[in-house]
Every structure is written in C-alpha cells, then in structure tokens.
Design an enzyme around this catalytic site. Structure first.
Site, PDB file in Angstrom:
ATOM      1  N   ASP A 231      71.390  25.107  17.760  1.00 30.89           N
ATOM      2  CA  ASP A 231      70.185  25.391  16.973  1.00 30.89           C
ATOM      3  C   ASP A 231      69.869  26.878  16.885  1.00 30.89           C
ATOM      4  OD1 ASP A 231      69.886  22.699  16.526  1.00 30.89           O
ATOM      5  OD2 ASP A 231      68.397  22.394  18.104  1.00 30.89           O
ATOM      6  N   GLU A 232      70.880  27.732  17.001  1.00 27.65           N
ATOM      7  CA  GLU A 232      70.649  29.175  16.934  1.00 27.65           C
ATOM      8  C   GLU A 232      71.500  29.849  15.866  1.00 27.65           C
ATOM      9  OE1 GLU A 232      70.806  31.139  20.698  1.00 27.65           O
ATOM     10  OE2 GLU A 232      69.609  29.610  21.728  1.00 27.65           O
TER      11      GLU A 232
END
Length: 286
Positions: A231-232
C-alpha cells in the site's frame, strides 16, 4: 476530422530546450492535427513529461508501426522514453476480486456505458461469490483459491493468464490477498490497487468500525500502483469525503464503498488513456 483515427504520443525525457518544438515539427511534417496536448517539466527531477493526441489531416494514415519507426530519430536525439498508441484501441484489463463487489460492479457499468475504453480479459478471484456477476457481463471468470501452500503455483497460473490474454493492466478491485514481491516486480507499472485512506491508518479487519470508534471526520480512498511495499506504491488518484459523529459504522462503510469505486475508476481511466507517468515514487497524471 471527427471520424479520423486518433493516436496518442506519450513521452518522458530529460528536460531541455527544443523538445516541444521537435515533437511539433515531427507531427506537422506529417500533416497531423493536434487535438490535445499536456506537458509538465519537473524542475526537481529535471524530467519532461507530455502526452499528445493527434489525427492525420491527409488521406493517407500510417500504421502505428510506421509512426514508431519514423519517430525513432527524434526520440534518440532527446533520449526519450516514449510510446505511440492507437487511441481507439481499448486497454485490455484483467480484474482481480475477492468477495466485495462494489468496485467490480462499477467498472463493469462504466465499461458498458462507454466511459471506460477498456476490454476485460478475465475476472480472477480467490472465491466463487462474484461468478454470476462476471457471467452476466460476459467476462470469463477464473477461480484461483489461494492458500500459503499453493500461492506460488496460483501466481504462476495468474501470470500465464495475463500473458495468454495479452492483458495490459491488472486491477485489484478489493482483492483481499497480498501479492508476492516477485509478482509485484513482474507487474510493475501495470497493476493498480485500491484501498481506504484514514487518519490514523486502520489496518486489519473492520477498518470502518475502527474509524467509527476513533471518531474519524474524513473518509477517503487511494488508488496506486502495486509495489512490494504494501500500500505504498506511487499514487494515481485519491478522494475524500467529510463525515461526522452522526455516521454509524454501516453508513461509513457505504460512503467508503462509493469513494473506493469512484477513485479506482478514475485511476483505471487515466492509465487506460495513457495519462499516467511514474516519476520516482510519485506520478504525473494528466
């Protein structure tokens, strides 16, 4: 001119004087009419980014292959990374889902109405729940249940499907499995994920219940390219909506579903229309 084939030239290179002029001259020399042009110079990274949509005014329209061969001289001169696309060709998209249907349902609707210029190559899921939705839309549904033991084998099967269907983009439409680092690397720049965005960040089960318990005042969603850092990855699109103490967990979930669907659809549209560039850990989106 309205009915003539359109093309999209996508370019990034080190910023320097004369790039736009060189591209413009290349198109003008071939009788091209520029329908739309976007450009951006990132002074921090020193890179130039541009997308140009154009049509040919003359009777003869070259193929994409002929255009690419002709543009090679200009591209080498400016050390460009570039692509030329037929604007009418739908992006070939494989969607991965689990049990939540709101993002998939929204993508299928936008494709049916013509808002998204995409063609769904397959819907892949680790559950059987959404098979009826896929079959109603006429899209192949592939069930690939995932366990710790079979995960490498199922990811290998997924790559086979992607290659066999000539898929351009993989969309994780609330697919509730973490992709392996090796698969993330294989799909770099062509895999988009959607997830909720809260402050503070709530991970694990029932994030909207956690948001309610902490009195969150903003509900949001983030669409980003998938990387090995969970999620980055580089962010393509984000949306937020204000909520209040009067929103119970069920209402927060409803708001969240709507924002997730809209945010993912926008990100898919930008990518499918060749409007997204990766710029280090960031993106440039026209």
């Amino acid at each position: 001119m309205k009915n003539k084939p359109a093309y999209i030239l996508k370019v990034t290179c080190p910023g320097r004087v004369g790039i736009v002029a060189a591209i413009g001259n290349f198109l003008a020399d071939r009788g091209c009419f520029i329908k739309e042009l976007h450009q951006y110079d990132d002074l921090n990274s020193g890179r130039f980014f541009s997308t140009i949509e154009f049509v040919f005014e003359g009777e003869h329209t070259p193929s994409v292959e002929q255009l690419k061969a002709a543009f090679e001289v200009t591209a080498l001169r400016f050390d460009m990374q570039w692509e030329i696309h037929d604007a009418s060709r739908p992006a070939r998209v494989l969607v991965m889902v689990s049990r939540y249907d709101h993002c998939l349902r929204d993508l299928l609707y936008r494709r049916a109405t013509g808002e998204l210029n995409v063609e769904f190559t397959a819907i892949v899921s680790n559950h059987e729940d959404l098979r009826p939705m896929a079959e109603h839309a006429g899209v192949e549904y592939v069930h690939l249940p995932v366990t710790p033991e079979n995960k490498p084998r199922q990811e290998a099967r997924l790559l086979e499907i992607i290659e066999a269907t000539d898929t351009d983009l993989v969309v994780l439409a609330r697919y509730m499995q973490v992709l392996s680092d090796s698969l993330c690397r294989r799909l770099a720049g062509r895999c988009i994920n959607i997830h909720h965005s809260f402050l503070p960040g709530f991970k694990g089960a029932k994030p909207y219940q956690q948001a309610y318990e902490r009195g969150v005042k903003l509900i949001g969603a983030t669409a980003h390219y998938v990387t090995a850092d969970l999620d980055e990855g580089p962010i393509i699109e984000q949306m937020v909506e204000r909520v209040s103490h009067a929103h119970d967990p069920e209402h927060l979930t409803q708001v969240g579903r709507d924002i997730e669907a809209q945010t993912l659809a926008r990100a898919v549209k930008y990518h499918a229309h060749h409007r997204v560039f990766q710029n280090g850990l960031r993106t440039v989106v026209f």
